[in-house]
Write a protein that holds these residues in place. Structure first.
Motif, short mmCIF file in Angstrom:
data_model
loop_
_atom_site.label_atom_id
_atom_site.label_comp_id
_atom_site.label_asym_id
_atom_site.label_seq_id
_atom_site.Cartn_x
_atom_site.Cartn_y
_atom_site.Cartn_z
N UNK A 1 0.84 -1.20 0.00
CA UNK A 1 0.00 0.00 0.00
C UNK A 1 0.88 1.25 0.00
N UNK A 2 1.93 1.26 0.80
CA UNK A 2 2.83 2.40 0.86
C UNK A 2 3.55 2.60 -0.48
N UNK A 3 4.00 1.52 -1.08
CA UNK A 3 4.69 1.61 -2.37
C UNK A 3 3.74 2.13 -3.44
N UNK A 4 2.51 1.64 -3.43
CA UNK A 4 1.52 2.10 -4.39
C UNK A 4 1.24 3.59 -4.19
N UNK A 5 1.15 4.02 -2.95
CA UNK A 5 0.97 5.44 -2.66
C UNK A 5 2.13 6.28 -3.16
N UNK A 6 3.35 5.76 -3.01
CA UNK A 6 4.52 6.47 -3.51
C UNK A 6 4.43 6.64 -5.02
N UNK B 1 1.85 12.22 -9.56
CA UNK B 1 1.20 13.52 -9.36
C UNK B 1 2.22 14.64 -9.37
N UNK B 2 3.45 14.35 -8.97
CA UNK B 2 4.52 15.35 -8.99
C UNK B 2 5.12 15.51 -10.38
N UNK C 1 10.14 6.89 -11.90
CA UNK C 1 9.68 6.29 -10.64
C UNK C 1 10.34 4.94 -10.45
N UNK C 2 10.40 4.14 -11.51
CA UNK C 2 11.04 2.83 -11.43
C UNK C 2 12.50 2.97 -11.02
N UNK C 3 13.19 3.98 -11.54
CA UNK C 3 14.61 4.15 -11.19
C UNK C 3 14.77 4.49 -9.71
N UNK C 4 13.85 5.27 -9.17
CA UNK C 4 13.89 5.61 -7.74
C UNK C 4 13.63 4.35 -6.91
N UNK C 5 12.63 3.58 -7.31
CA UNK C 5 12.30 2.36 -6.57
C UNK C 5 13.43 1.34 -6.63
N UNK C 6 14.10 1.27 -7.77
CA UNK C 6 15.23 0.34 -7.89
C UNK C 6 16.35 0.72 -6.94
#
Length: 132
Positions: free
Chosen positions: A44-49, A55-56, A63-68
């Motif tokens: 849920x937290x990851x989905x919210x991120x 939105x930003x 976003x994928x690069x940040x999550x990686x």
């Protein structure tokens, strides 16, 4: 947590959750014995991120690069700051272009208001846009 519950908690559709999973934004969850996706609560937290990052103005690839980075154990703060700077620079460039377009359109609107269609020649396409 089943996909419908995750989608509701994240404010998205189940189709969006599946898409995020396919594109690597959400890890594939374990499956129940009957084959249903069983997402862990931290999803849920990851989905919210992901939703907040979109939105930003960040792209899914960004976003994928940040999550990686986060998934590899590194803090993504530097990457996020760089992305924000890049997006701000692009927005400033676009705002400058839009201001120039607005000024040009205002000039054309003044010309249009002062144009008498009766004075237009058959050979002219439109004297408002192009001067004779």
């Amino acid at each position: 947590m089943r996909i419908g519950d995750l989608a509701a908690a994240g404010g998205v559709t189940a189709k969006t959750v599946r898409f995020y999973e396919q594109t690597g934004l959400l890890p594939a969850p374990p499956r129940t014995s009957s084959g249903y996706r069983n997402y862990p609560p931290e999803t849920v937290q990851r989905l919210g991120f992901v939703r907040d990052a979109q939105a930003a103005g960040l792209t899914l690839a960004e976003i994928r690069s940040v999550l990686e980075l986060r998934d590899s154990g590194r803090a993504p703060c530097g990457r996020v700051a760089a992305l924000i700077d890049e997006h701000l620079t692009e927005i400033e460039r676009r705002m400058t272009e839009l201001a120039q377009s607005r000024a040009a359109l205002r000039d054309l609107a003044r010309r249009a208001a002062a144009t008498d269609p009766a004075t237009c020649q058959a050979d002219d396409i439109c004297t408002i846009i192009s001067t004779p």
